[in-house]
Design a protein around this motif. Structure first.
Motif: not given
Length: 85
Positions: A17-27, A56-63
């Motif tokens: 969840l934290a990774l996705c929350a950080m990646a979402t604004p960037v994406v 893409i943000a979700i994918f990166l966080a899951v991986i």
């Protein structure tokens, strides 16, 4: 102290969840910069262009979460590869 499966699963979920929350604004910023947005239409609820590529943000966080928390086996790599495709 031993960790139970539940504790490890919660830790993985929180990290994901934290990774996705950080990646979402960037994406989102990248999508806007490169014009990858959904334009407003009469049949849509949004009035301003909406950034796409949230998957893409979700994918990166899951991986990243899988690589951090799942034992690396031939099967786990096969699942990651198939999921990526």
């Amino acid at each position: 102290m031993e960790h139970s499966f539940g504790t490890d699963a919660v830790r993985a979920a929180v990290v994901g969840l934290a990774l996705c929350a950080m990646a979402t604004p960037v994406v989102r910023a990248l999508a806007r910069r490169f014009g990858i947005v959904a334009a407003p239409k009469a049949d849509r609820w949004h009035k301003k262009p909406t950034a796409m590529m949230g998957g893409i943000a979700i994918f990166l966080a899951v991986i990243a979460t899988v690589l951090l928390f799942v034992p690396q086996t031939r099967a786990s790599w096969a699942v990651l590869g198939a999921s990526t495709l």
